[in-house]
Write an enzyme that holds these catalytic residues in place. Structure first.
Site, short mmCIF file in Angstrom:
data_model
loop_
_atom_site.label_atom_id
_atom_site.label_comp_id
_atom_site.label_asym_id
_atom_site.label_seq_id
_atom_site.Cartn_x
_atom_site.Cartn_y
_atom_site.Cartn_z
N ASP A 133 0.83 -1.21 0.00
CA ASP A 133 0.00 0.00 0.00
C ASP A 133 0.87 1.26 0.00
O ASP A 133 0.54 2.26 -0.66
CB ASP A 133 -0.91 0.01 1.23
CG ASP A 133 -2.05 -0.99 1.12
OD1 ASP A 133 -2.25 -1.54 0.02
OD2 ASP A 133 -2.74 -1.21 2.13
N GLU A 177 -2.61 -2.71 -8.89
CA GLU A 177 -1.42 -1.89 -9.14
C GLU A 177 -1.47 -1.23 -10.51
O GLU A 177 -0.45 -0.85 -11.07
CB GLU A 177 -0.17 -2.76 -9.03
CG GLU A 177 -0.01 -3.84 -10.08
CD GLU A 177 -0.71 -5.15 -9.73
OE1 GLU A 177 -0.29 -6.20 -10.26
OE2 GLU A 177 -1.68 -5.13 -8.95
#
Length: 311
Positions: free
Chosen positions: A194, A220
């Protein structure tokens, strides 16, 4: 006896209205034709943490947030022409910080129909508007990175494509993906993953121009929308971005430092006869090609000019 011809009744009537104004939670003011306060009620004074004496004679614009002054002046100028009414919301510097006030203004005339002064009634709508802004932010943006989410990005992309068709300017799209991101999560944990996503999001913002938009569309994967940008220009931006990310040092848990690379697919609305779905698919296919050819690269194609379908 009719109140109209009863001086005592008229006097009591005036007292009732005065009490209502003085005890109102709304902000109530009067200003003369030059814009200076001639009356301010207690609620208005409380907002500024001062007395009527300190406010009387003060110009209405003195406490308006500077960026809003032109807008407020324009609304005030409308009070000089029939029907002598305006409604607007602006930001004001007060004793409680910057507040957003929702105003209704009315011009008052004398028996001859001549404009003599203005009365304004306002409510502090800061909390309500801030909540609306917050909900809009949450609806349109990714919680983790603060970038646009997929829904909002697609909505804006369709609008931009419509403009590109109308005005015949180019529009390009970058689709990028972090290479081997699963390894980051597997080796360092999802919290570190994260942190990587957040820092990459900030790096992408550096490359934004005034009308560009970047969003996280899942996992992503990110997309950059580049209005008025040809395929060649978008490819150059993508390559600079790729190189910048490659040199970037990211911080993760336990103050560890890692590096990442990205693969990027580039597509343009001017390449072929297509709608937004096709542009999106082309960028996605080129991103996949960049991944299969070894990652950390930009895949594009020679630009061609064709008519466009509407989105």
């Amino acid at each position: 006896m009719n109140d109209k011809h009863n001086p005592l009744a008229t006097h009591l009537h005036d007292i009732d209205y005065r009490d209502m104004v003085e005890n109102s939670l709304d902000l109530i003011i009067k200003v003369n034709l030059s814009g200076h306060y001639t009356y301010v009620n207690p609620a208005f004074c409380a907002l500024y943490g001062t007395t009527p004496q300190a406010l009387l004679g003060r110009h209405y614009a003195d406490d308006v947030v500077e960026e809003d002054r032109t807008m407020v002046d324009e609304f005030m100028s409308k009070l000089f022409t029939p029907p002598y009414t305006v409604s607007f919301t602006h930001r004001e510097n007060t004793a409680q910080g910057v507040r957003r006030l929702e105003w209704t203004g009315k011009g008052l005339t004398n028996a001859a129909g001549e404009l003599v002064e203005f009365v304004g009634i306002a409510r502090d709508v800061t909390d309500r508007l801030d909540l609306i802004d917050k909900l809009a932010q949450q609806a349109n943006h990714d919680d983790l990175t603060g970038l646009a989410n997929r829904r909002f990005l697609m909505q804006q992309a369709r609008l931009e494509l419509a403009r590109a068709i109308r005005y015949q300017y180019p529009l390009s799209l970058l689709m990028l993906d972090i290479d081997h991101f699963k390894k980051v999560n597997d080796q360092h944990g999802h919290l570190s993953g994260d942190m990587v996503l957040k820092q990459l999001g900030q790096e992408l913002k550096v490359f934004l121009r005034e009308h560009d938009l970047v969003g996280r569309i899942g996992g992503e994967e990110f997309v950059m929308l580049l209005p008025e940008t040809s395929l060649d220009e978008a490819t150059a931006i993508a390559e600079r971005l790729r190189q910048s990310v490659e040199k970037l040092t990211l911080s993760i848990l336990n103050e560890q430092a890692i590096t990442i690379t990205v693969s990027i697919g580039v597509a343009s609305a001017m390449e072929e006869e297509q709608n937004l779905d096709n542009i999106w698919q082309t960028a996605d296919e080129r991103l996949y090609q960049a991944k299969t050819l070894g990652r950390n690269r930009v895949i594009t194609a020679p630009a061609k000019s064709y008519p466009l379908f509407k989105p």
